[in-house]
Design a protein around this motif. Structure first.
Motif, mmCIF file in Angstrom:
data_model
loop_
_atom_site.group_PDB
_atom_site.id
_atom_site.type_symbol
_atom_site.label_atom_id
_atom_site.label_comp_id
_atom_site.label_asym_id
_atom_site.label_seq_id
_atom_site.Cartn_x
_atom_site.Cartn_y
_atom_site.Cartn_z
ATOM 1 N N ALA A 4 0.834 -1.202 0.000
ATOM 2 C CA ALA A 4 0.000 0.000 0.000
ATOM 3 C C ALA A 4 0.873 1.259 0.000
ATOM 4 O O ALA A 4 0.548 2.256 -0.644
ATOM 5 N N GLU B 182 2.076 1.791 -3.424
ATOM 6 C CA GLU B 182 1.015 2.398 -4.250
ATOM 7 C C GLU B 182 0.985 3.910 -4.055
ATOM 8 O O GLU B 182 0.923 4.671 -5.017
ATOM 9 N N THR C 55 -4.375 -4.403 -11.795
ATOM 10 C CA THR C 55 -3.698 -5.574 -11.261
ATOM 11 C C THR C 55 -3.799 -6.632 -12.351
ATOM 12 O O THR C 55 -4.892 -6.842 -12.870
ATOM 13 N N ASP D 59 -0.274 -2.808 -10.261
ATOM 14 C CA ASP D 59 -0.236 -3.373 -8.910
ATOM 15 C C ASP D 59 0.398 -4.760 -9.041
ATOM 16 O O ASP D 59 -0.198 -5.685 -9.590
ATOM 17 N N ASN E 36 5.346 -6.615 -4.096
ATOM 18 C CA ASN E 36 5.262 -6.948 -2.685
ATOM 19 C C ASN E 36 6.323 -8.016 -2.423
ATOM 20 O O ASN E 36 6.117 -9.186 -2.746
ATOM 21 N N HIS F 29 7.115 -9.270 0.186
ATOM 22 C CA HIS F 29 6.572 -10.228 1.154
ATOM 23 C C HIS F 29 5.483 -11.108 0.551
ATOM 24 O O HIS F 29 4.826 -11.841 1.257
ATOM 25 N N LYS F 30 5.256 -11.013 -0.733
ATOM 26 C CA LYS F 30 4.354 -11.969 -1.373
ATOM 27 C C LYS F 30 5.132 -12.810 -2.391
ATOM 28 O O LYS F 30 5.021 -14.020 -2.424
HETATM 29 C C1 LIG Z 1 -1.612 -7.375 -0.749
HETATM 30 C C2 LIG Z 1 -2.090 -6.548 -1.854
HETATM 31 C C3 LIG Z 1 -1.929 -5.151 -1.826
HETATM 32 C C4 LIG Z 1 -1.407 -4.379 -0.627
HETATM 33 O O1 LIG Z 1 -0.166 -4.782 -0.184
HETATM 34 P P1 LIG Z 1 0.290 -4.652 1.342
HETATM 35 O O2 LIG Z 1 1.715 -5.040 1.330
HETATM 36 O O3 LIG Z 1 -0.588 -5.573 2.132
HETATM 37 O O4 LIG Z 1 0.090 -3.224 1.761
HETATM 38 C C5 LIG Z 1 -2.316 -4.437 -2.954
HETATM 39 N N1 LIG Z 1 -2.874 -5.050 -4.014
HETATM 40 C C6 LIG Z 1 -3.066 -6.385 -4.053
HETATM 41 C C7 LIG Z 1 -3.681 -7.009 -5.288
HETATM 42 C C8 LIG Z 1 -2.691 -7.178 -2.975
HETATM 43 O O5 LIG Z 1 -2.900 -8.504 -3.018
#
Ligand SMILES: *Cc1c(COP(=O)(O)O)cnc(C)c1O
Length: 483
Positions: A138, A141, A213, A242, A266, A268-269
């Motif tokens: 976020a 973003e 996204t 995104d 991200n 962390h993802k």
């Molecule tokens: C997780 C996510 C976000 C936000 O990311 P954070 O690291 O939780 O702030 C934004 N867009 C999508 C599609 C996400 O899955």
């Protein structure tokens, strides 16, 4: 479970401090000195160890169980990256180390990590430059939208709105609004994609950016993405990507090549940092060349002699968006992970993530309605609409999964799918685990018909059973009361 304060007994000790060898309150003004000892729990070491060990067992995590939380990418992250982070040369580094002293020679390794990570992320996404500073998706973003605002302002333009599809993550419209833009929401068409005629109608010279996204939160890759980008560019708008779902397309295609101007990732993802509970993340932001001058300070630069330094002299920069250089440990983990997997490994991770999601979809599609009836990328969205005919909600199915040792999928998101269950199995789970999870969901579908009550009463095995959510919201009881 008792609180640690309830276990407290006067005089009990777990740790003895050495005798004080300075005067009490030395040098402190009287008004800052305590009149009474702080009311800390008085407990033995054993009390402390048991208390926190037992608390930790109440945690649900990827290290203990399968966690198919769609959109969040809760995958297993290899522990060797933690080791890299724990290396003294990194973990003992002070952020205020005078980087300019000795030409930054005290922190060359860390600066090199930041520099190289930016280069690798640029290569993976097809962007020109990156900043690693943003501390979450976020936050990335918001940084990205601020860059877009700075770019338009620099060109003497005042654009008013950002276009966002109705399937987007809630942080997208929130970030656009915080940065001062109006949000124009575009509906999803009957195929689960951006409604092109509504999109064309919304686009104008007032459009600052289009925030997408891709693959989106329905798990679909929009085949018209290039056309969408071209239409935006034709009216001078920028394309925002995104990148939370980048794990679906690593090494397959690059947002920069499609025409995206700004992107957040991200770490962390997609890149090896465990998350949840709001723990430290990182949302690096990448930009195309025309936006690079606006990136936040500091920038890591590589001098002609091959050494690294921090550059703060960027007069077009939007300034600071985070203290220091971002969540360095998270960036370092991503760097170690990318180097370890390499090009082939990253591609394989993406392929397996997509394969796993489609395997779940194929085995479940006769029991739960797939959203828009299509194949998916890294996550699949199913609906419990059929189960609802028997009075069973996605929530009931989720609670049942908890009893069986599975974390529920994301439910009721994306908002546009009735009784949505969004499953993201990730690339790290074995076929056996996927099968156990799928079998459990099939069992729940059959219980919905034969014995819905069994689903309504779940979970039965957890310390907290089914909550009265209305009462919890209306009469929240958040404070511990002394008995
Ligand atoms: C997780 C996510 C976000 C936000 O990311 P954070 O690291 O939780 O702030 C934004 N867009 C999508 C599609 C996400 O899955």
């Amino acid at each position: 479970m008792q609180l640690i304060f309830e276990k407290s007994r006067p005089g009990r000790k777990g740790f003895a401090l050495p005798e004080l060898d300075v005067p009490v309150g030395a040098g402190l003004a009287e008004k800052y000195c305590r009149k009474q000892a702080a009311s800390l729990p008085e407990v033995s070491e054993l009390d402390v160890v048991r208390h926190f060990s037992n608390l930790s067992r109440l945690n649900f995590s990827v290290d203990t169980n399968f966690y198919p939380l769609g959109s969040c990418t809760m995958k297993y992250n290899p522990k060797f990256t933690e080791k890299a982070c724990a290396l003294e040369g990194f973990s003992d580094l002070h952020p205020l180390l005078p980087q300019l002293l000795g030409g930054g020679m005290l922190a060359q390794g860390s600066l090199e990590v930041l520099y190289n990570t930016e280069r690798l992320l640029s290569e993976i996404t097809g962007m020109y430059a990156f900043t690693t500073h943003p501390l979450a998706g976020a936050h990335g973003e918001l940084t990205g939208v601020m860059l877009i605002a700075a770019y338009h302002k620099h060109n003497g333009e005042r654009r008013k709105h950002i276009i966002i599809p109705d399937s987007s993550h809630g942080t997208n419209p929130a970030s656009a609004a915080i940065a001062g833009y109006n949000v124009v929401v575009i509906p999803t068409d009957k195929d689960g994609l951006l409604d092109m005629s509504a999109y064309k109608k919304a686009l104008s010279r007032e459009t600052a950016a289009v925030m997408l996204t891709c693959p989106d939160t329905l798990g679909f890759f929009n085949p018209k993405i290039k056309e969408i980008a071209d239409l935006a560019h034709a009216v001078g708008a920028l394309m925002y990507y995104d990148g939370a779902n980048l794990n679906a397309i690593l090494g397959k295609c690059r947002p920069g090549d499609i025409g995206f101007d700004v992107i957040h990732l991200n770490l962390h993802k997609t890149f090896a940092t465990p998350h949840g509970g709001g723990g430290p993340g990182a949302g690096p932001v990448g930009v195309c060349e025309k936006l690079a001058d606006f990136l936040p300070i500091s920038r890591v630069i590589r001098r002609s002699d091959g050494t690294f330094a921090l550059d703060y002299h960027k007069h077009k920069s939007i300034g600071y968006i985070a203290p220091f250089y971002g969540n360095f440990g998270v960036i370092l983990k991503a760097y170690a992970y990318i180097l370890c997997l390499g090009r082939a490994g990253l591609i394989e991770a993406s392929e397996n993530a997509v394969l796993s999601a489609n395997y779940c979809l194929s085995r479940l599609k006769d029991y739960y309605e797939p959203a828009y009836g299509k194949r998916c990328m890294h996550e699949c969205v199913l609906s419990a609409a059929r189960q609802l005919e028997h009075g069973v909600h996605a929530l009931d199915i989720s609670k049942y999964l908890i009893d069986k040792g599975f974390h529920p999928p994301t439910i009721y998101f994306p908002l546009i799918v009735k009784e949505a269950m969004m499953i993201e199995p990730t690339e790290t789970e074995s076929k056996e685990t996927l099968d156990e999870f799928i079998d459990c969901l099939i069992e729940a579908a059959s219980l919905a018909e034969s014995n819905p009550e069994a689903l309504h009463s779940a979970p039965l095995s957890m310390p907290v059973k089914r909550l009265d959510e209305t009462k919890a919201a209306r009469e929240p009881n958040l404070r511990w009361q002394q008995k």
